[in-house]
Design a protein around this motif. Structure first.
Motif, PDB file in Angstrom:
ATOM      1  N   ILE A 208      -6.531   3.720  -0.133  1.00 10.40           N
ATOM      2  CA  ILE A 208      -6.778   3.329   0.655  1.00 10.40           C
ATOM      3  C   ILE A 208      -7.758   2.725   1.336  1.00 10.40           C
ATOM      4  O   ILE A 208      -8.510   1.600   2.057  1.00 10.40           O
TER       5      ILE A 208
ATOM      6  N   GLU B  81      -8.765  -1.227   3.149  1.00 14.41           N
ATOM      7  CA  GLU B  81      -9.618  -1.078   4.824  1.00 14.41           C
ATOM      8  C   GLU B  81     -10.713  -2.085   3.651  1.00 14.41           C
ATOM      9  O   GLU B  81     -11.508  -2.729   4.824  1.00 14.41           O
TER      10      GLU B  81
ATOM     11  N   CYS C 266      -8.792   8.046   8.114  1.00 14.03           N
ATOM     12  CA  CYS C 266      -9.399   9.119   7.656  1.00 14.03           C
ATOM     13  C   CYS C 266     -10.384   9.851   7.202  1.00 14.03           C
ATOM     14  O   CYS C 266     -11.226  10.384   6.532  1.00 14.03           O
TER      15      CYS C 266
ATOM     16  N   LEU D  58       0.985  -0.974   0.071  1.00 14.91           N
ATOM     17  CA  LEU D  58       0.090  -0.294  -0.094  1.00 14.91           C
ATOM     18  C   LEU D  58       1.074   1.455  -0.156  1.00 14.91           C
ATOM     19  O   LEU D  58       0.821   2.099  -0.510  1.00 14.91           O
TER      20      LEU D  58
ATOM     21  N   PHE E  39      -7.108   2.649  10.416  1.00 11.56           N
ATOM     22  CA  PHE E  39      -7.255   3.451   9.237  1.00 11.56           C
ATOM     23  C   PHE E  39      -8.695   4.845   9.258  1.00 11.56           C
ATOM     24  O   PHE E  39      -8.990   5.466   8.695  1.00 11.56           O
TER      25      PHE E  39
ATOM     26  N   TYR F  11      -7.007   7.923  -2.373  1.00 11.55           N
ATOM     27  CA  TYR F  11      -7.924   7.654  -1.578  1.00 11.55           C
ATOM     28  C   TYR F  11      -8.452   6.444  -1.757  1.00 11.55           C
ATOM     29  O   TYR F  11      -9.195   5.849  -1.019  1.00 11.55           O
TER      30      TYR F  11
ATOM     31  N   LEU G 239       1.351   4.188  -2.918  1.00 11.74           N
ATOM     32  CA  LEU G 239       0.994   6.292  -2.454  1.00 11.74           C
ATOM     33  C   LEU G 239       2.681   6.936  -2.481  1.00 11.74           C
ATOM     34  O   LEU G 239       1.866   8.157  -2.137  1.00 11.74           O
TER      35      LEU G 239
END
Length: 255
Positions: A67, A71, A120, A49, A116, A64, A53
């Motif tokens: 992410i 999740e 966020c 991940l 997370f 986004y 990014l």
């Protein structure tokens, strides 16, 4: 690093015993090794991940998306671990079932998912605006802001733009097709706001790294004006037009 530790368990344990260092007994504890395997699997996914990014030309919408995708993966792993399934966690899958504490595994993934979600929180309200940028032809018109609704209807009903959108990235689509048309001023302003958002500090870190490399101790005569010009050239994606610059100079000055 953790992957190398898992691969070299016996070698590390032997080295620790030869040097009379603490920790060698951990490598003969199967419960401890199972926890190490879980940590290694989770860290491997986090590293993947992190790589996604980083880098140039990554918009905040891309970050986004990465992410939120992670999740969803966490929720999947959480449900699978609760019933003893490890197909996406290969190192812990290689451990004996009796050595794996399912409650501990589920707790680790749950804590990570909650972390997370808490970090966020401030980005969630921006999600509709991101979707309006990345999927304009699928966005419900009645959910769009009022100043954009009429323009969004015209955009979605334009079959030519819709066909070209399928073969281009969102950024190139708006830059090369929508922006020159001047037909969607309000929507273009929305796109500009999204594109201008900084999803990470990559650009800033890159600038400071280049500045540190350029302004070294042996270049003490470098002025701030020259430093500014050097940084502009080294960080810009625009190639200088050398030919035009040369034509504007007099190569053989008269005396």
């Amino acid at each position: 690093m953790l992957s190398r530790v898992c691969d070299l368990q016996q070698e590390i344990a032997t080295f620790l015993r030869q040097k009379n260092l603490p920790g060698a007994d951990h490598f003969s504890n199967q419960l401890w090794l199972a926890r190490l395997a879980l940590l290694t699997d989770i860290t491997t996914h986090l590293n993947d991940l992190n790589v996604k990014l980083q880098g140039k030309n990554i918009l905040v919408t891309d970050m986004y998306s990465h992410i939120t995708t992670f999740e969803v993966k966490l929720r999947l792993w959480e449900a699978q671990l609760a019933v003893g399934q490890f197909m996406h966690l290969p190192r812990i899958a290689a451990c004996a079932p009796d050595d794996v504490d399912l409650n501990t595994c589920v707790g680790v993934v749950t804590s990570l998912r909650e972390e997370f979600a808490s970090r966020c929180t401030g980005v969630r309200p921006l999600a509709p605006g991101f979707k309006l940028f990345t999927s304009p032809f699928d966005f419900p018109v009645d959910e769009a802001p009022a100043p954009l609704q009429m323009e969004l209807v015209e955009l979605q009903c334009n079959d030519e733009l819709k066909a070209k959108y399928r073969t281009a990235s969102p950024l190139s689509f708006f830059r090369d097709l929508v922006l020159p048309s001047n037909k969607f001023p309000n929507y273009i302003e929305h796109v500009k706001r999204i594109v201008a958002m900084f999803g990470s500090t990559y650009c800033c870190e890159q600038l400071f790294s280049k500045m540190k490399y350029t302004k070294s101790r042996i270049r003490s005569q470098l002025s701030d004006h020259h430093l500014n010009d050097i940084l502009l050239l080294s960080t810009s994606s625009i190639d200088p037009d050398i030919e035009s610059l040369l034509h504007g100079k007099q190569h053989q000055p008269s005396h």
